[in-house]
Enzyme design. Sequence first.
Site, short mmCIF file in Angstrom:
data_model
loop_
_atom_site.label_atom_id
_atom_site.label_comp_id
_atom_site.label_asym_id
_atom_site.label_seq_id
_atom_site.Cartn_x
_atom_site.Cartn_y
_atom_site.Cartn_z
N ASP A 291 -6.56 4.52 6.68
CA ASP A 291 -6.15 4.91 5.32
C ASP A 291 -5.32 6.17 5.41
O ASP A 291 -4.99 6.63 6.51
CB ASP A 291 -7.38 5.11 4.40
CG ASP A 291 -7.05 4.76 2.94
OD1 ASP A 291 -6.29 5.51 2.31
OD2 ASP A 291 -7.53 3.72 2.45
N HIS A 341 -2.36 -6.88 -3.84
CA HIS A 341 -2.20 -7.03 -5.30
C HIS A 341 -1.70 -5.73 -5.94
O HIS A 341 -1.34 -5.71 -7.10
CB HIS A 341 -3.52 -7.51 -5.95
CG HIS A 341 -4.53 -6.42 -6.17
ND1 HIS A 341 -5.42 -6.44 -7.23
CD2 HIS A 341 -4.80 -5.29 -5.48
CE1 HIS A 341 -6.19 -5.37 -7.17
NE2 HIS A 341 -5.85 -4.67 -6.11
#
Length: 464
Positions: A291, A341
């Site tokens: 991340d 998404h």
Amino acid sequence: MLDPKEEDLVKLAETCLSTAQQIKEYLAANNHAPMTFDADGPAFFPPATPEIQHARLDLRAAAMRLYDLASGPDEILTWHAYHCAHDLNAFRYVQRYNIPSAVPTAGGSSISYTDLARTLGLDPSQLRQMLRQLMAIHVFREPSPGMVSHTASSRLLTHWGVGAFNTFIAEDTFPAVARQIEALEQWGHGRPEPNRGAVNLFYDTDLPMYEYYETGAGAADTISSLRRERFSRLMTYMASTPIMANAHVARGFDWASLPKGGVVVDVAGNVGHSAVPIAQANPDIRVVVQDLPKIVARAVDPATSVVPQDLLPRFTFMSHDFYTLQPVAGAAVYFLRMILHDYSDSYALKILRAVVPSMAPDSRIVIMDQVMPPTVGLVPDPVERMMRTTDLQMMMLTNAKERDATEWEELLRKAGDGLIEGVFQHEEGHGQGKRLGIKNIKTPVGSTMSLIEVGFVDEDFGNR
Ligand SMILES: C[S@@+](CC[C@H](N)C(=O)[O-])C[C@H]1O[C@@H](n2cnc3c(N)ncnc32)[C@H](O)[C@@H]1O
């Protein structure tokens, strides 16, 4: 599932009656307290069998449809929308001034509007206006004139996760979504850039939302730090809700089948919460959670770490920008949960095309995201509502969208274009006739997200 075309008032009422009876009997038979608005009642609907979950969906769908039919077409457009706008406004006020934690929680206790306003430095009359708006939706109640007490819902506003979710809607989504049309008009319709969403106008930043959150270092920029913390808590909480439960991660893919010593890369895995069930499902694999730097700092900080101690030796945390080439080559699985998404096709392609060159011929990408129904009315109304709202949330945040199976297949095909030969360079045939495609889609029961297993397939494989 309730017939999506059913409009007969009596038939809908009959569905309400039969499902309500079924649910009531189930709760009683399993020694669960009945659902109530009382502050001392259950905070969440208890875990239930698939039949009861279906009954709940039918009851909610039938009751909502009855409500809309009994209201009439005009009220859907006028009063319903009017109520929604002011409910959100009242939630924002409640969150901004920390009202939930100032209302006593001990059973049956209450506080006067005057005392509550004095404690919080608010105007008692406005405070009453705001709280009475929410009382209509069972958030706070007036046990006697002039007094306020909690309901089950208002009390839940003090819950770390539900509170963070509600605050995110009130303080971020509500004001940001009101800028949607301005964003379209200022930057153009159909723009793909993640830094041209409505939230950019509200946050007043040119950075994509996640990068903006990263700017919140130190006291110089406390508002973005505050928003990042809120969003991070929201994501952690969401992963614990029944529809997005981490447990679905383990149910949607056979992690135990991965070879001993295999590596799963949780790309943009936040603090690693979703990698935990993967590691638990297979004791012989290692997990790399990637991340942005500040998230990785949270992930490794013992105060904010979420990975159980016994799993930590198999976990590695790594700062990695997913637009750059994936540094872990030949992993068994590259897991992307709730990532693609967040992006329009052109950006989702950049992310996928940074992974593909690092894949081995038998590597998989496992995408966990919604697979949208290709049209409306194919899933229960409450599920449809959730999926469509999330779709618009993605537009608001990053100009993104949820995808149906055909759109996923199309995206994956493009993600592999021109990269297959490199992956198969040591194999006979150099991957000729192969493409990146969907091998399987599995939607765990009760989950709104599916696990899409992606790998190298023959050109003529499947025809979804
Ligand atoms: C919606 S969250 C999903 C987190 C996690 N996969 C999950 O399922 O809960 C998106 C994550 O993408 C990360 N992210 C955003 N931009 C990134 C980038 N350029 N490189 C790597 N991670 C990024 C964010 O920090 C955040 O943790």
